[in-house]
Enzyme design. Structure first.
Site, short mmCIF file in Angstrom:
data_model
loop_
_atom_site.label_atom_id
_atom_site.label_comp_id
_atom_site.label_asym_id
_atom_site.label_seq_id
_atom_site.Cartn_x
_atom_site.Cartn_y
_atom_site.Cartn_z
N ASP A 82 -0.23 9.17 3.57
CA ASP A 82 0.51 8.64 2.44
C ASP A 82 1.52 9.69 1.97
OD1 ASP A 82 1.07 7.00 0.10
OD2 ASP A 82 -0.22 8.35 -1.03
N ASP A 84 3.55 9.60 -1.63
CA ASP A 84 3.54 9.90 -3.06
C ASP A 84 2.18 10.40 -3.51
OD1 ASP A 84 6.23 9.11 -3.53
OD2 ASP A 84 5.61 7.01 -3.49
N GLU A 91 5.32 10.88 -7.81
CA GLU A 91 5.51 9.47 -7.47
C GLU A 91 7.01 9.19 -7.52
OE1 GLU A 91 3.37 7.01 -6.64
OE2 GLU A 91 1.58 8.30 -6.73
N ARG A 127 8.15 -3.03 -10.99
CA ARG A 127 8.75 -1.73 -11.33
C ARG A 127 10.16 -1.59 -10.79
NH1 ARG A 127 4.55 2.17 -8.86
NH2 ARG A 127 4.00 0.32 -7.66
N SER A 170 4.06 5.02 3.85
CA SER A 170 4.17 5.04 2.39
C SER A 170 4.58 3.70 1.80
CB SER A 170 5.21 6.10 1.99
OG SER A 170 5.46 6.07 0.60
N GLY A 171 4.02 3.42 0.63
CA GLY A 171 4.48 2.28 -0.17
C GLY A 171 5.71 2.65 -0.98
N LYS A 215 -0.16 -0.88 5.74
CA LYS A 215 -0.51 0.51 6.05
C LYS A 215 -1.56 0.54 7.15
CE LYS A 215 0.61 3.24 1.97
NZ LYS A 215 0.18 4.40 1.18
N ASP A 238 -4.35 8.81 -1.68
CA ASP A 238 -4.95 9.03 -3.00
C ASP A 238 -5.17 7.76 -3.80
OD1 ASP A 238 -2.52 9.15 -5.47
OD2 ASP A 238 -2.00 8.83 -3.37
N ASN A 241 -4.15 1.50 -2.76
CA ASN A 241 -3.41 0.88 -1.67
C ASN A 241 -3.61 1.61 -0.34
OD1 ASN A 241 -1.81 3.04 -2.75
ND2 ASN A 241 -0.05 2.27 -1.61
#
Length: 290
Positions: A82, A84, A91, A127, A170-171, A215, A238, A241
């Protein structure tokens, strides 16, 4: 089967000598002087008992303790990480929002999503919609504020030097992920794409959204491409997700993670930096690429 209890001192700390003297293992391998050791136990029940006895003191001393089976494939051939709050300390989306004075508002939604309280894809859409109109040039300023998590470069470059494929999943967003991956030495990066028109963000993410299931799917595609098994895969993250990705890996590491993430894996790093993941694989101080 032989059990290995790996002890790793947290940042700016050392393993106390008196602490180590109280542990009676069948064999001890020093991975990093004063920083990390492997304790080997031939009796699994005894290994578990020692691990449980040390748990509270390890937390007090800011020491990570991970118990695992000894394995001929301890050094992994694929790293899926991941970005962030894992490979980088921030983030990215929250920093972008800060340019619009929306940092606190988006950070609250991010925190809920990472704890698994709300759907990641829905929260991401919500967001990003708040960012409509932000000049794309501001993204370069945001990237300049992103800092690598201590140990991230050592993790990637050491595993890469030893033949592993290293992939960022990554998201977050391509505008950051591609640069972070290149900076750290990753072979590839997968992330979401922010829609930009006329030099500004439209407030939308181009489909498909890279969520928790994607992912895991990317990890599986990378694993199949290398023709390796789950036992050869290390994943780290972390947030909630990341859970499907961590569950799909032989070694799924919860790194300074939310409680929901820690609950699904025995591989937990709370105090050390990302180089701790090298010690979990049996790498020594001499092996690590500085």
């Amino acid at each position: 089967m032989t059990q290995i209890l790996t002890l790793i001192a947290g940042a700016e700390r050392s393993l106390p000598a008196e602490f180590m003297n109280d542990v009676k293992a069948d064999k001890i391998t020093v991975l990093h002087r004063d920083k990390a050791v492997d304790l080997f136990f031939e009796d699994a029940a005894r290994a578990t008992a020692v691990f449980q006895e040390l748990a509270a003191e390890c937390d007090t001393q800011k020491i990570d303790a991970v118990l695992q089976d000894d394995s001929p494939v301890r050094r992994k051939k694929l790293l899926c990480a991941d970005m962030d709050s894992t490979l980088i300390e921030q983030e990215g989306l929250d920093l972008i929002a800060a340019h619009l004075g929306l940092g606190a508002e988006t950070a609250a939604v991010t925190e809920r999503a990472m704890r698994g309280e709300i759907d990641f894809a829905a929260s991401l859409t919500e967001r990003v919609a708040l960012l409509k109109g932000l000049p794309a040039a501001k993204l370069d300023e945001t990237f300049a504020a992103l800092t690598d998590t201590p140990g991230a470069e050592k993790l990637v470059k050491t595993m890469r030097k030893n033949g592993a494929r290293c992939v960022l999943i990554s998201g977050g967003f391509t505008v950051f992920a591609d640069k972070v991956a290149a900076r750290l030495g990753c072979h590839a990066a997968h992330s979401n794409i922010l829609d930009i028109a006329d030099g500004a963000l439209t407030g939308q993410v181009l489909p498909p959204i890279l969520d928790s299931l994607r992912k895991r799917s990317i990890l599986e595609d990378e694993r199949n491409r290398l023709k390796i098994g789950n036992s050869d895969v290390l994943a780290v993250g972390d947030g909630a997700n990341d859970i499907p990705m961590l569950e799909a890996a032989g070694m799924g590491v919860a790194f300074r993670a939310k409680p929901k993430v820690e609950a699904i894996t025995p591989y937990r790093i709370r105090y050390g930096d990302l180089s701790s993941l090298l010690y979990l694989q049996g790498y020594t101080e001499a092996d690590i690429v500085a």
